[in-house]
Motif scaffolding. Structure first.
Motif, PDB file in Angstrom:
ATOM      1  N   ASP A  27       0.848  -1.188   0.000  1.00 21.96           N
ATOM      2  CA  ASP A  27       0.000   0.000   0.000  1.00 21.96           C
ATOM      3  C   ASP A  27       0.887   1.243   0.000  1.00 21.96           C
ATOM      4  O   ASP A  27       1.059   1.894   1.018  1.00 21.96           O
ATOM      5  CB  ASP A  27      -0.924  -0.019   1.217  1.00 21.96           C
ATOM      6  CG  ASP A  27      -1.969   1.075   1.160  1.00 21.96           C
ATOM      7  OD1 ASP A  27      -1.937   1.889   0.216  1.00 21.96           O
ATOM      8  OD2 ASP A  27      -2.814   1.123   2.059  1.00 21.96           O
ATOM      9  N   GLU A  28       1.449   1.537  -1.139  1.00 18.94           N
ATOM     10  CA  GLU A  28       2.405   2.639  -1.253  1.00 18.94           C
ATOM     11  C   GLU A  28       1.732   4.010  -1.220  1.00 18.94           C
ATOM     12  O   GLU A  28       2.384   5.007  -0.923  1.00 18.94           O
ATOM     13  CB  GLU A  28       3.223   2.481  -2.522  1.00 18.94           C
ATOM     14  CG  GLU A  28       4.068   1.216  -2.502  1.00 18.94           C
ATOM     15  CD  GLU A  28       4.732   0.933  -3.834  1.00 18.94           C
ATOM     16  OE1 GLU A  28       4.681   1.792  -4.731  1.00 18.94           O
ATOM     17  OE2 GLU A  28       5.293  -0.149  -3.973  1.00 18.94           O
ATOM     18  N   GLU A  29       0.430   4.049  -1.518  1.00 20.01           N
ATOM     19  CA  GLU A  29      -0.275   5.337  -1.541  1.00 20.01           C
ATOM     20  C   GLU A  29      -0.341   5.968  -0.156  1.00 20.01           C
ATOM     21  O   GLU A  29      -0.299   7.182  -0.023  1.00 20.01           O
ATOM     22  CB  GLU A  29      -1.682   5.156  -2.097  1.00 20.01           C
ATOM     23  CG  GLU A  29      -1.688   4.757  -3.564  1.00 20.01           C
ATOM     24  CD  GLU A  29      -3.086   4.464  -4.068  1.00 20.01           C
ATOM     25  OE1 GLU A  29      -4.064   4.635  -3.308  1.00 20.01           O
ATOM     26  OE2 GLU A  29      -3.208   4.060  -5.220  1.00 20.01           O
ATOM     27  N   THR A  30      -0.463   5.137   0.870  1.00 23.59           N
ATOM     28  CA  THR A  30      -0.570   5.677   2.224  1.00 23.59           C
ATOM     29  C   THR A  30       0.754   5.612   2.977  1.00 23.59           C
ATOM     30  O   THR A  30       0.848   6.101   4.095  1.00 23.59           O
ATOM     31  CB  THR A  30      -1.627   4.901   3.035  1.00 23.59           C
ATOM     32  OG1 THR A  30      -1.180   3.547   3.164  1.00 23.59           O
ATOM     33  CG2 THR A  30      -2.978   4.949   2.367  1.00 23.59           C
ATOM     34  N   GLY A  31       1.748   4.977   2.376  1.00 25.50           N
ATOM     35  CA  GLY A  31       3.019   4.826   3.064  1.00 25.50           C
ATOM     36  C   GLY A  31       2.978   3.741   4.124  1.00 25.50           C
ATOM     37  O   GLY A  31       3.910   3.566   4.899  1.00 25.50           O
ATOM     38  N   SER A  32       1.887   2.993   4.158  1.00 24.87           N
ATOM     39  CA  SER A  32       1.723   1.923   5.133  1.00 24.87           C
ATOM     40  C   SER A  32       2.632   0.746   4.780  1.00 24.87           C
ATOM     41  O   SER A  32       2.847   0.442   3.609  1.00 24.87           O
ATOM     42  CB  SER A  32       0.264   1.469   5.125  1.00 24.87           C
ATOM     43  OG  SER A  32       0.110   0.298   5.870  1.00 24.87           O
ATOM     44  N   PRO A  33       3.149   0.052   5.778  1.00 21.68           N
ATOM     45  CA  PRO A  33       4.001  -1.105   5.501  1.00 21.68           C
ATOM     46  C   PRO A  33       3.199  -2.363   5.172  1.00 21.68           C
ATOM     47  O   PRO A  33       3.760  -3.443   5.081  1.00 21.68           O
ATOM     48  CB  PRO A  33       4.769  -1.273   6.817  1.00 21.68           C
ATOM     49  CG  PRO A  33       3.829  -0.777   7.850  1.00 21.68           C
ATOM     50  CD  PRO A  33       3.088   0.365   7.197  1.00 21.68           C
ATOM     51  N   LEU A  34       1.898  -2.244   4.983  1.00 25.71           N
ATOM     52  CA  LEU A  34       1.058  -3.410   4.746  1.00 25.71           C
ATOM     53  C   LEU A  34       1.116  -3.888   3.303  1.00 25.71           C
ATOM     54  O   LEU A  34       1.271  -3.099   2.369  1.00 25.71           O
ATOM     55  CB  LEU A  34      -0.390  -3.099   5.115  1.00 25.71           C
ATOM     56  CG  LEU A  34      -0.649  -2.696   6.557  1.00 25.71           C
ATOM     57  CD1 LEU A  34      -2.122  -2.408   6.764  1.00 25.71           C
ATOM     58  CD2 LEU A  34      -0.153  -3.755   7.506  1.00 25.71           C
ATOM     59  N   VAL A  35       0.961  -5.195   3.142  1.00 27.51           N
ATOM     60  CA  VAL A  35       0.856  -5.828   1.834  1.00 27.51           C
ATOM     61  C   VAL A  35      -0.503  -6.521   1.813  1.00 27.51           C
ATOM     62  O   VAL A  35      -0.913  -7.125   2.811  1.00 27.51           O
ATOM     63  CB  VAL A  35       1.992  -6.853   1.620  1.00 27.51           C
ATOM     64  CG1 VAL A  35       1.826  -7.574   0.293  1.00 27.51           C
ATOM     65  CG2 VAL A  35       3.349  -6.169   1.699  1.00 27.51           C
ATOM     66  N   SER A  36      -1.214  -6.413   0.689  1.00 26.33           N
ATOM     67  CA  SER A  36      -2.528  -7.054   0.606  1.00 26.33           C
ATOM     68  C   SER A  36      -2.725  -7.703  -0.752  1.00 26.33           C
ATOM     69  O   SER A  36      -2.074  -7.339  -1.738  1.00 26.33           O
ATOM     70  CB  SER A  36      -3.650  -6.045   0.867  1.00 26.33           C
ATOM     71  OG  SER A  36      -3.695  -5.085  -0.163  1.00 26.33           O
ATOM     72  N   ALA A  37      -3.623  -8.674  -0.783  1.00 30.95           N
ATOM     73  CA  ALA A  37      -4.005  -9.365  -2.006  1.00 30.95           C
ATOM     74  C   ALA A  37      -5.504  -9.633  -1.921  1.00 30.95           C
ATOM     75  O   ALA A  37      -6.047  -9.804  -0.831  1.00 30.95           O
ATOM     76  CB  ALA A  37      -3.240 -10.666  -2.162  1.00 30.95           C
ATOM     77  N   VAL A  38      -6.166  -9.678  -3.065  1.00 30.62           N
ATOM     78  CA  VAL A  38      -7.612  -9.910  -3.105  1.00 30.62           C
ATOM     79  C   VAL A  38      -7.894 -11.202  -3.855  1.00 30.62           C
ATOM     80  O   VAL A  38      -7.352 -11.431  -4.936  1.00 30.62           O
ATOM     81  CB  VAL A  38      -8.349  -8.741  -3.805  1.00 30.62           C
ATOM     82  CG1 VAL A  38      -9.853  -9.000  -3.840  1.00 30.62           C
ATOM     83  CG2 VAL A  38      -8.045  -7.428  -3.119  1.00 30.62           C
ATOM     84  N   ASP A  39      -8.743 -12.024  -3.262  1.00 29.44           N
ATOM     85  CA  ASP A  39      -9.233 -13.231  -3.925  1.00 29.44           C
ATOM     86  C   ASP A  39     -10.754 -13.188  -3.902  1.00 29.44           C
ATOM     87  O   ASP A  39     -11.359 -12.760  -2.906  1.00 29.44           O
ATOM     88  CB  ASP A  39      -8.743 -14.488  -3.203  1.00 29.44           C
ATOM     89  CG  ASP A  39      -7.244 -14.664  -3.356  1.00 29.44           C
ATOM     90  OD1 ASP A  39      -6.801 -14.927  -4.484  1.00 29.44           O
ATOM     91  OD2 ASP A  39      -6.529 -14.515  -2.349  1.00 29.44           O
ATOM     92  N   VAL A  40     -11.363 -13.627  -4.996  1.00 23.14           N
ATOM     93  CA  VAL A  40     -12.818 -13.639  -5.107  1.00 23.14           C
ATOM     94  C   VAL A  40     -13.278 -15.093  -5.091  1.00 23.14           C
ATOM     95  O   VAL A  40     -12.863 -15.896  -5.939  1.00 23.14           O
ATOM     96  CB  VAL A  40     -13.297 -12.949  -6.400  1.00 23.14           C
ATOM     97  CG1 VAL A  40     -14.825 -12.947  -6.475  1.00 23.14           C
ATOM     98  CG2 VAL A  40     -12.729 -11.543  -6.497  1.00 23.14           C
ATOM     99  N   TYR A  41     -14.126 -15.416  -4.113  1.00 16.93           N
ATOM    100  CA  TYR A  41     -14.697 -16.751  -4.002  1.00 16.93           C
ATOM    101  C   TYR A  41     -16.189 -16.668  -4.278  1.00 16.93           C
ATOM    102  O   TYR A  41     -16.863 -15.744  -3.833  1.00 16.93           O
ATOM    103  CB  TYR A  41     -14.437 -17.326  -2.608  1.00 16.93           C
ATOM    104  CG  TYR A  41     -13.004 -17.749  -2.417  1.00 16.93           C
ATOM    105  CD1 TYR A  41     -12.608 -19.044  -2.714  1.00 16.93           C
ATOM    106  CD2 TYR A  41     -12.055 -16.850  -1.972  1.00 16.93           C
ATOM    107  CE1 TYR A  41     -11.278 -19.437  -2.557  1.00 16.93           C
ATOM    108  CE2 TYR A  41     -10.728 -17.234  -1.819  1.00 16.93           C
ATOM    109  CZ  TYR A  41     -10.351 -18.526  -2.107  1.00 16.93           C
ATOM    110  OH  TYR A  41      -9.038 -18.905  -1.960  1.00 16.93           O
TER     111      TYR A  41
END
Length: 133
Positions: free
Chosen positions: A112-126
């Motif tokens: 999440d580079e837009e907020t400068g947050s150190p978080l990494v995320s991924a989306v899956d659709v079930y």
């Protein structure tokens, strides 16, 4: 019926005591790893999904599962737990006959580079589909 399908997906995820499951906005101060779940539903108008009366019977619910971690390794671990909780499971919904849950789509992990947050995320659709029992 929408809430029953949402509950089926959320309950399967919550059954894993190692997953923190958030249904909606992430509370301030939540520490990863966790999953954020958004539910959407539709009634497909496919010829094979209607009886001769013309009424729609098939219900389709999609769970947009955002796996969040502090790095790529953590996100992959969360995604694997989500996959184990949902993929190919036939949940029980009163009055409905459920098909096995399928992974329909996904997006690669990204920071999440837009907020400068150190978080990494991924989306899956079930996808969860059901018809009257």
């Amino acid at each position: 019926m929408i809430q029953a399908h949402a509950d089926a997906i959320l309950d399967l995820l919550r059954a894993d005591s190692e997953l923190t499951v958030i249904d909606g906005p992430v509370p301030q101060g939540t520490v990863p790893p966790y999953v954020v779940v958004y539910i959407d539903d539709s009634d497909p108008e496919l010829p094979d999904s209607r009886p001769l009366t013309g009424d729609s019977e098939r219900h389709v619910t999609r769970g947009y599962i955002h796996s969040v971690g502090s790095n790529g390794v953590a996100v992959r671990a969360v995604r694997q737990r989500v996959r184990a909780a949902l993929l190919d499971v036939r949940p029980t919904i009163a009055g409905r006959s459920c098909m096995p849950i399928r992974r329909e789509d996904g997006q690669p992990a990204r920071s999440d580079e837009e907020t400068g947050s150190p978080l990494v995320s991924a989306v899956d659709v079930y996808r969860l589909e059901s018809v009257p029992a």
